[in-house]
Enzyme design. Structure first.
Site, short mmCIF file in Angstrom:
data_model
loop_
_atom_site.label_atom_id
_atom_site.label_comp_id
_atom_site.label_asym_id
_atom_site.label_seq_id
_atom_site.Cartn_x
_atom_site.Cartn_y
_atom_site.Cartn_z
N CYS A 1 -3.84 -49.17 8.65
CA CYS A 1 -3.64 -48.93 10.06
C CYS A 1 -4.91 -48.48 10.77
O CYS A 1 -5.01 -48.59 11.97
CB CYS A 1 -2.54 -47.90 10.27
SG CYS A 1 -0.93 -48.69 10.29
N HIS B 1 -28.84 -40.02 6.25
CA HIS B 1 -27.77 -39.16 6.77
C HIS B 1 -26.66 -38.93 5.76
O HIS B 1 -25.69 -38.24 6.07
CB HIS B 1 -27.21 -39.71 8.08
CG HIS B 1 -26.38 -40.94 7.93
ND1 HIS B 1 -25.03 -40.94 8.15
CD2 HIS B 1 -26.70 -42.21 7.61
CE1 HIS B 1 -24.56 -42.14 7.96
NE2 HIS B 1 -25.55 -42.93 7.64
N GLN C 1 -24.81 -43.03 -1.69
CA GLN C 1 -23.91 -41.90 -1.96
C GLN C 1 -24.31 -41.13 -3.20
O GLN C 1 -23.70 -40.12 -3.52
CB GLN C 1 -22.48 -42.42 -2.14
CG GLN C 1 -21.90 -43.10 -0.92
CD GLN C 1 -21.49 -42.10 0.15
OE1 GLN C 1 -21.52 -40.89 -0.08
NE2 GLN C 1 -21.12 -42.60 1.31
N SER D 1 -30.26 -43.56 1.82
CA SER D 1 -29.85 -43.32 3.20
C SER D 1 -30.07 -41.86 3.56
O SER D 1 -29.71 -40.98 2.80
CB SER D 1 -28.37 -43.66 3.34
OG SER D 1 -27.92 -43.29 4.62
N ALA E 1 -29.99 -47.34 4.85
CA ALA E 1 -29.65 -48.06 3.63
C ALA E 1 -29.26 -49.50 3.92
O ALA E 1 -29.48 -50.40 3.10
CB ALA E 1 -28.52 -47.34 2.89
N THR F 1 -43.79 -48.89 13.46
CA THR F 1 -44.28 -47.52 13.25
C THR F 1 -43.26 -46.71 12.49
O THR F 1 -42.09 -46.69 12.85
CB THR F 1 -44.53 -46.84 14.61
OG1 THR F 1 -45.35 -47.68 15.40
CG2 THR F 1 -45.19 -45.49 14.42
#
Lengths: 397, 164
Positions: free
Chosen positions: A321, A197, A175, A195, A118, A235
């Site tokens: 953090c 994954h 998403q 995307s 993406a 490719t």
């Protein structure tokens, strides 16, 4: 082909493998790491944590792996080779995958370009802004479903406005694809990033939807042999493309079921936590959202310390953090969250393979640890004594 | 063919546990000392704020994600006999403040003033991004000592006024 129950069982058993079956690789270790390895080696029977971070990435559905494997070892031809059967069979697999991706978003297969993810698709779309023909054209780019708080944007209305003003509309649907129903024509979307994954497909592959009517003209980001109609040379990795296609097809078939399952689990998690712990805020619109991404702020408890407490669950936080700077998540800041609540937020990601037992465990652990951390928190103590925290002049460091 | 593919399928599904990779552990895991202080914190709690032997230091800000409250109880000889802390902050912040309460017990006020954030950071092996936690812990102990000193001065002034 594996059935859904079998695949769920396998996913479940992947988590429970004890650590004595592991070989530690110590060849590339620095001095600081050595002491840490010793501490890690002691925990011999430690299990891996539960996975509740489906927005960061998703495991590949075993059925997708099934679809990909033949193209890794047997049908390994270059899909752009025109002169022999190896090329022809890879090309036909690639085109079949292209159709599977297109069907998921109600597009034409000629409108899909395979990319490496993406991020590349987003970059390609933005570059359009610079190379466009009409000088006054601009580009609107919006995220369909936000990855931090799960909120869905009113894409249909944005699309309508853009079309009426002759402005290109790009959306990053990483998403959203396979999780909420998408129709690029209804939404009047010109460009869409996909995307692999994020939808239980392989990592390293994605796609860009490029509308043909009205035509969206693009300059390629990557030049070379002219593959993918000159828009993206290089490719096409057949196994990855086949994996993306299979993931999209599975997602389309199981979209409704997954949505219901994820909503059920999300409601269960939120209800359980909110009923036992006071002063918990869910960030983002409660209605216009994808249910699988839950961002909760636990007042008076800091996000990273809670993540450390929930070490048996793989989670993520919008807290400062965990980033290099001390700034909390920009998304939370943008929706107007108080700064101290922004430091107290945790994102729970629920997906296709999440189970009720995992959600229950996470909720119980969360409740327990929030209570413990609140006992350790000076802010909670002050609130219990009736002090208004907003009235205190804090010392700036 | 299906059986062969299935066999090829199952093999990759068996354990590929990478979480304990050394480089990963070095960067992303918490140091075991920090984890120890976090899971078994020493001296969590509160002392009586109004007591004349107790100094309270409250430093940091919720907007920064770090607030430490450190309290010390000092006996009449000027020795710190008890210390308690409460912290709103990350694991390193909790560990830093817990460590400071351990260190000040049994020290005199002058000795406690010499505690430096670099000592705390070295003891807990804090990475550079977490050094501000140790600085805040040093500020907290200094604030507590300052508060105690101010209290004692007020008491002296009261005593002088009363005797006049």
């Amino acid at each position: 082909m594996l059935s859904k129950t079998v695949s769920t069982k396998i996913m479940g058993s992947m988590r429970g493998f004890p650590s004595h079956r592991i070989n530690y690789s110590t060849s590339s270790v620095n001095v600081v790491g050595r002491e840490l390895i010793k501490s890690r080696a002691l925990e011999k029977d430690e299990l891996r944590p539960l996975y509740m971070d489906f927005q960061a990435t998703t495991p590949m559905d075993p059925r997708v792996l099934d679809a990909m494997l033949p193209y890794q070892v047997n049908y390994y031809g270059n899909p752009h080779s025109r002169t022999h059967a190896y090329g022809w069979e890879s090309e036909s697999a690639m085109e079949k995958a292209r159709k599977q991706v297109a069907d998921l978003i109600a597009a034409d297969p000629r409108e899909i370009v395979f990319t490496s993810g993406a991020t590349e698709s987003n970059n390609m779309s933005i570059k359009l802004l610079e190379e466009t023909i009409r000088p006054e054209t601009s580009l609107v780019s919006v995220m369909t479903v936000n990855n931090e708080i799960g909120v869905m944007q009113p894409v249909e209305e944005i699309g309508r406005i853009c079309r009426s003003r002759n402005v290109f509309f790009h959306t990053d649907a990483a998403q959203a694809v396979g999780k909420v129903p998408i129709n690029v024509s209804d939404w009047k979307v010109d460009l869409m990033s996909i995307s692999g994954h994020k939808i239980y497909g392989p990592k390293g592959v994605g796609a860009l939807y490029v509308r043909r009517r009205p035509r969206v003209r693009m300059e390629p980001l990557q030049n070379g042999g002219g593959q993918e109609r000159g828009l993206r040379s290089g490719t096409v990795p057949t196994p990855l493309a086949v994996g993306l296609g299979a993931a999209c097809e599975i997602a389309q078939q199981e979209l409704e079921y997954d949505h219901r399952w994820v909503s059920l689990l999300a409601k269960r998690l939120v209800q359980k936590i909110m009923s036992e712990v006071p002063d918990v805020v869910m960030n983002g619109d409660p209605e216009q959202r994808y249910p699988g991404c839950i961002n909760l702020s636990f007042a008076y408890v800091e996000g990273e310390s809670l993540l450390m407490a929930l070490k048996d669950v793989a989670l993520s936080s919008g807290s400062a953090c965990t980033s290099a700077s001390l700034e909390p998540s920009y998304v939370l800041r943008a929706i107007g969250t108080d700064e101290d609540l922004a430091h107290s937020s945790i994102r729970f990601g629920i997906g296709r393979f999440s189970t009720e037992a995992e959600v229950d465990f996470t909720a119980e652990k969360c409740i327990q640890q929030v209570k413990r951390l609140r006992e350790m928190s000076p802010l909670w103590e002050m609130v219990q004594e009736g002090i208004d925290l907003k009235s205190i002049k804090w010392s700036q460091h | 063919m299906a059986g062969l593919v299935a066999k090829k399928c199952i093999t990759p599904l068996v354990v590929i546990r990478r979480l304990t990779y050394p480089e990963y552990a070095a960067q992303a895991a918490y140091h075991k000392k920090v984890v120890d202080h976090y899971e078994n914190p020493r001296n969590v709690g509160s002392l009586d704020k109004t007591s004349k032997n107790v100094g309270t230091g409250l430093v940091g800000a919720p907007a920064c994600g770090d607030v430490m409250k450190l309290q010390i109880e000092v006996d009449d000889q000027g020795k710190i006999v008890d210390a308690r802390f409460k912290t709103f902050g990350c694991g390193s912040a909790i560990a830093s403040s817990s460590l400071v309460t351990e260190w000040v017990k049994g020290k005199s006020i002058a000795e406690a003033m010499t505690i430096k954030n670099t000592d705390i950071a070295k003891e807990l092996c804090l990475p550079p991004v977490k050094l501000h936690c140790s600085m805040l812990a040093e500020d907290a102990i200094k604030a507590a000592l300052q508060d105690y000193r101010v209290k004692q001065q007020d008491i002296e002034i009261e005593a002088v006024k009363a005797s006049n």
